[in-house]
Design an enzyme around this catalytic site. Sequence first.
Site, PDB file in Angstrom:
ATOM      1  CG  ASN A  10      -5.523 -22.025-102.316  1.00 33.17           C
ATOM      2  OD1 ASN A  10      -6.066 -20.942-102.533  1.00 33.17           O
ATOM      3  ND2 ASN A  10      -5.967 -23.163-102.832  1.00 33.17           N
ATOM      4  CD1 TRP A  11      -4.889 -17.578 -97.140  1.00 35.23           C
ATOM      5  CD2 TRP A  11      -5.395 -15.440 -97.571  1.00 35.23           C
ATOM      6  NE1 TRP A  11      -4.059 -16.791 -96.382  1.00 35.23           N
ATOM      7  CE2 TRP A  11      -4.357 -15.478 -96.637  1.00 35.23           C
ATOM      8  CE3 TRP A  11      -5.884 -14.210 -98.007  1.00 35.23           C
ATOM      9  CZ2 TRP A  11      -3.787 -14.321 -96.112  1.00 35.23           C
ATOM     10  CZ3 TRP A  11      -5.321 -13.058 -97.493  1.00 35.23           C
ATOM     11  CH2 TRP A  11      -4.284 -13.112 -96.547  1.00 35.23           C
ATOM     12  CE  LYS A  12      -8.453 -24.651-100.665  1.00 34.52           C
ATOM     13  NZ  LYS A  12      -8.902 -26.019-100.602  1.00 34.52           N
ATOM     14  CG  HIS A  96      -6.850 -25.736-106.351  1.00 34.81           C
ATOM     15  ND1 HIS A  96      -8.026 -26.343-105.983  1.00 34.81           N
ATOM     16  CD2 HIS A  96      -6.058 -25.753-105.252  1.00 34.81           C
ATOM     17  CE1 HIS A  96      -7.941 -26.702-104.711  1.00 34.81           C
ATOM     18  NE2 HIS A  96      -6.759 -26.357-104.238  1.00 34.81           N
ATOM     19  CD  GLU A  98     -10.947 -26.278-103.589  1.00 35.84           C
ATOM     20  OE1 GLU A  98     -10.693 -25.057-103.568  1.00 35.84           O
ATOM     21  OE2 GLU A  98     -10.694 -27.040-102.634  1.00 35.84           O
ATOM     22  CD  GLU A 168      -3.225 -28.695-103.674  1.00 38.45           C
ATOM     23  OE1 GLU A 168      -3.011 -28.275-102.540  1.00 38.45           O
ATOM     24  OE2 GLU A 168      -4.088 -28.224-104.427  1.00 38.45           O
ATOM     25  N   GLY A 174      -8.894 -30.689 -97.873  1.00 39.80           N
ATOM     26  CA  GLY A 174      -9.979 -30.257 -96.985  1.00 39.80           C
ATOM     27  C   GLY A 174     -10.655 -31.385 -96.232  1.00 39.80           C
ATOM     28  CB  SER A 213      -5.395 -32.592 -94.927  1.00 39.93           C
ATOM     29  OG  SER A 213      -6.736 -32.544 -95.375  1.00 39.93           O
ATOM     30  N   GLY A 234      -4.125 -25.122 -97.546  1.00 41.05           N
ATOM     31  CA  GLY A 234      -5.408 -24.436 -97.595  1.00 41.05           C
ATOM     32  C   GLY A 234      -5.846 -24.001 -96.202  1.00 41.05           C
ATOM     33  N   GLY A 235      -6.654 -24.820 -95.552  1.00 40.36           N
ATOM     34  CA  GLY A 235      -7.253 -24.471 -94.265  1.00 40.36           C
ATOM     35  C   GLY A 235      -6.259 -23.941 -93.237  1.00 40.36           C
TER      36      GLY A 235
HETATM   37  P1  PGA Z   1      -6.283 -28.021 -97.505  1.00 37.50           P
HETATM   38  O1  PGA Z   1      -6.306 -27.408 -98.983  1.00 37.50           O
HETATM   39  O2  PGA Z   1      -4.917 -27.758 -96.923  1.00 37.50           O
HETATM   40  O3  PGA Z   1      -7.374 -27.294 -96.769  1.00 37.50           O
HETATM   41  O4  PGA Z   1      -6.548 -29.493 -97.642  1.00 37.50           O
HETATM   42  C1  PGA Z   1      -5.190 -27.517 -99.826  1.00 37.50           C
HETATM   43  C2  PGA Z   1      -5.490 -26.899-101.173  1.00 37.50           C
HETATM   44  O5  PGA Z   1      -6.625 -27.031-101.656  1.00 37.50           O
HETATM   45  O6  PGA Z   1      -4.612 -26.272-101.790  1.00 37.50           O
END
Ligand code: PGA
Length: 252
Positions: A10-12, A96, A98, A168, A174, A213, A234-235
Site C-alpha cells: 500500500n503506497w498511500k 483502511h 486512514e 490492521e 506506521g 509495521s 505500507g512503509g
Molecule cells: P505500515 O502500513 O506497514 O507502514 O505500518 C500498513 C498499512 O497502513 O497498510
Amino acid sequence: MSRRPLVAGNWKMFKTRAEARAFAETLAENLAQADGVDLAICPPFTSIDVVATVLQGTGVGVFGQTGHENENGAHTGEVSMGMLVDAGASGVLLGHSERRADCAETDQALARKVPAALVAGLTPVLCVGESEFERDSGSTKAILDVQVREGLSGVPKDRLGDVVVAYEPIWAIGTGKSARPEIAQEAHAWIREELRSLAGDTADSMRILYGGSVKPETAAELMALPDVDGALVGGAALDALSLLAIAAAARP
Ligand code: PGA
C-alpha cells in the site's frame, strides 16, 4: 487448508508516475523471489495505469486504495469501481483505517462498497482493526466482529469467498510496533471464526492478511502463523526489493 499467500504493498500518498514506473520495472525483473506468492501493488489513483502497464502479464495485481460505491454521479474527488477497472486495477483496498479516520469510510458505507467492488470484477480487501484504546479496554474481538459483519453485510453468500480481509491494528500502522505473533494469531483466528459464522466452510479458503509495521526482518514469524495468509505492507512496500523480501518470507 492451504491458502496461497497474498502480499500487497500500500503506497498511500507516495510516488510520482516516474517513481511508480521505476518501482514496477524493478519488481518485474525480480519476481522470481516471490514464487508461490500472489503480489499486489496499491498505488495512488494517478499511477494505477503506469504500474498496470509495466506489470501486464506478470500476474501481479494492481489495486486501488479506495473506491466509491456508485457507478458514477456528482461525487467530486471520488473514483468508482468501474473507473479503477478501466485504469487497469484488479482489486481495491476498502476501509483502511486512514480512510475510516480521514474520509468517514464507515461500516455502513463499506456494506455498499464491498459488493460494488465485486460487481465491478475487483477483489475487495476489507481492512479491519482496533485502536490502542479499544485493545486496552478489552473490546478488540467485539470491534473486529462488528467491522467484519457490517463490512460484509451487503455481499451475497456465494461471493464471500472472493473477499480478502486485512487485519490492521491501528496502533501498529506506521509505528514500527508490529503486533506480537500471539496477538496477531489470536485476532486472525477471531476474524476467521466470524467469517465462518457468515460463510460456513468457505471461511477456510478466505485469506486474512496482517498489516501494521511489517518489515522484511519481522515478516517470517508473522507469515508462519496458521491464520495469517499474507501481508498488507505500507512503509516497507515503497521499495520493490523490500516488498519482495517480505513476499519471500511468505512463501509456502
Ligand atoms: P505500515 O502500513 O506497514 O507502514 O505500518 C500498513 C498499512 O497502513 O497498510
